[in-house]
Motif scaffolding. Structure first.
Motif, PDB file in Angstrom:
ATOM      1  N   TYR A  96       0.857  -1.178   0.000  1.00  0.00           N
ATOM      2  CA  TYR A  96       0.000   0.000   0.000  1.00  0.00           C
ATOM      3  C   TYR A  96       0.895   1.230   0.000  1.00  0.00           C
ATOM      4  O   TYR A  96       1.820   1.339   0.794  1.00  0.00           O
ATOM      5  N   LYS A  97       0.610   2.163  -0.887  1.00  0.00           N
ATOM      6  CA  LYS A  97       1.426   3.371  -1.024  1.00  0.00           C
ATOM      7  C   LYS A  97       0.549   4.590  -0.826  1.00  0.00           C
ATOM      8  O   LYS A  97      -0.533   4.690  -1.411  1.00  0.00           O
ATOM      9  N   GLY A  98       1.015   5.528   0.015  1.00  0.00           N
ATOM     10  CA  GLY A  98       0.251   6.743   0.237  1.00  0.00           C
ATOM     11  C   GLY A  98       1.092   7.802   0.914  1.00  0.00           C
ATOM     12  O   GLY A  98       2.119   7.510   1.530  1.00  0.00           O
ATOM     13  N   LYS A  99       0.651   9.039   0.780  1.00  0.00           N
ATOM     14  CA  LYS A  99       1.305  10.156   1.447  1.00  0.00           C
ATOM     15  C   LYS A  99       0.902  10.122   2.922  1.00  0.00           C
ATOM     16  O   LYS A  99      -0.294  10.064   3.230  1.00  0.00           O
ATOM     17  N   LEU A 100       1.876  10.140   3.812  1.00  0.00           N
ATOM     18  CA  LEU A 100       1.610   9.995   5.237  1.00  0.00           C
ATOM     19  C   LEU A 100       0.574  11.004   5.726  1.00  0.00           C
ATOM     20  O   LEU A 100      -0.324  10.666   6.494  1.00  0.00           O
ATOM     21  N   SER A 101       0.664  12.241   5.278  1.00  0.00           N
ATOM     22  CA  SER A 101      -0.258  13.283   5.747  1.00  0.00           C
ATOM     23  C   SER A 101      -1.707  13.051   5.313  1.00  0.00           C
ATOM     24  O   SER A 101      -2.619  13.686   5.838  1.00  0.00           O
ATOM     25  N   ASP A 102      -1.932  12.128   4.380  1.00  0.00           N
ATOM     26  CA  ASP A 102      -3.288  11.828   3.919  1.00  0.00           C
ATOM     27  C   ASP A 102      -3.891  10.605   4.615  1.00  0.00           C
ATOM     28  O   ASP A 102      -5.047  10.269   4.367  1.00  0.00           O
ATOM     29  N   LEU A 103      -3.107   9.955   5.451  1.00  0.00           N
ATOM     30  CA  LEU A 103      -3.541   8.701   6.061  1.00  0.00           C
ATOM     31  C   LEU A 103      -4.171   8.945   7.433  1.00  0.00           C
ATOM     32  O   LEU A 103      -4.261  10.076   7.890  1.00  0.00           O
ATOM     33  N   LEU A 104      -4.622   7.877   8.061  1.00  0.00           N
ATOM     34  CA  LEU A 104      -5.246   7.979   9.385  1.00  0.00           C
ATOM     35  C   LEU A 104      -4.344   8.733  10.344  1.00  0.00           C
ATOM     36  O   LEU A 104      -3.123   8.592  10.311  1.00  0.00           O
ATOM     37  N   ARG A 105      -4.954   9.510  11.218  1.00  0.00           N
ATOM     38  CA  ARG A 105      -4.184  10.312  12.183  1.00  0.00           C
ATOM     39  C   ARG A 105      -3.304   9.420  13.064  1.00  0.00           C
ATOM     40  O   ARG A 105      -2.167   9.778  13.364  1.00  0.00           O
TER      41      ARG A 105
END
Length: 155
Positions: A96-105
């Motif tokens: 799974y790839k994503g920008k950290l700031s867009d993920l769950l708190r």
């Protein structure tokens, strides 16, 4: 006659709406209840030695990894699995790839504690995960547990 009827209906509706109480749960009460549930879960699972962050998220660094840690704007690649406190698995994914700031708190708080190659267990209160809305698989106000392996960090 019409004025009297209108005034009577208006007064009745005011009385009825004033009697209705807000049934939405108190966020402080939810937080206290969830924290108690997490403590009970940890007491029942002595193999987990989690630390409580000031935010309310509990975490256990299983393996710290090596190298640099992710910043808030980093794009990360992870393998993860998620479950409810009851043990019911609700989600998981590899690469799974994503920008950290867009993920769950709770992920934003916990993932920077490890470097690439690291693994962390996160026990997240609902307010730092899926909140009062939940999802199709996660009931509202649910505490969730994630096992995350951080594979790659792109700053």
């Amino acid at each position: 006659m019409k004025r009297t009827l209108f005034a009577l209906l208006f007064a009745s509706s005011l009385m009825l709406t004033s009697c209705l109480k807000d049934k939405s749960p108190d966020p402080k009460e939810i937080a206290l209840n969830e924290d108690g549930n997490i403590k009970n879960y940890l007491a029942a699972h002595p193999e987990i030695s989690a630390t409580k962050d000031t935010s309310g998220v509990y975490y256990q660094v299983i393996s710290p990894g090596s190298g640099t840690h992710s910043g808030p704007n980093a794009t990360i690649t992870i393998d993860y699995s998620g479950q409810l406190l009851s043990g019911v698995t609700f989600n998981g994914q590899t690469d799974y790839k994503g920008k950290l700031s867009d993920l769950l708190r709770s992920w934003q708080i916990s993932i920077p504690l490890i470097a690439a190659g690291g693994e962390i267990l996160i026990i997240s209160p609902s307010r730092l995960a899926y909140g009062t809305a939940g999802t199709s698989q996660i009931p509202p106000n649910s505490t969730v547990i994630f096992d995350i392996k951080l594979k790659k960090i792109e700053q």
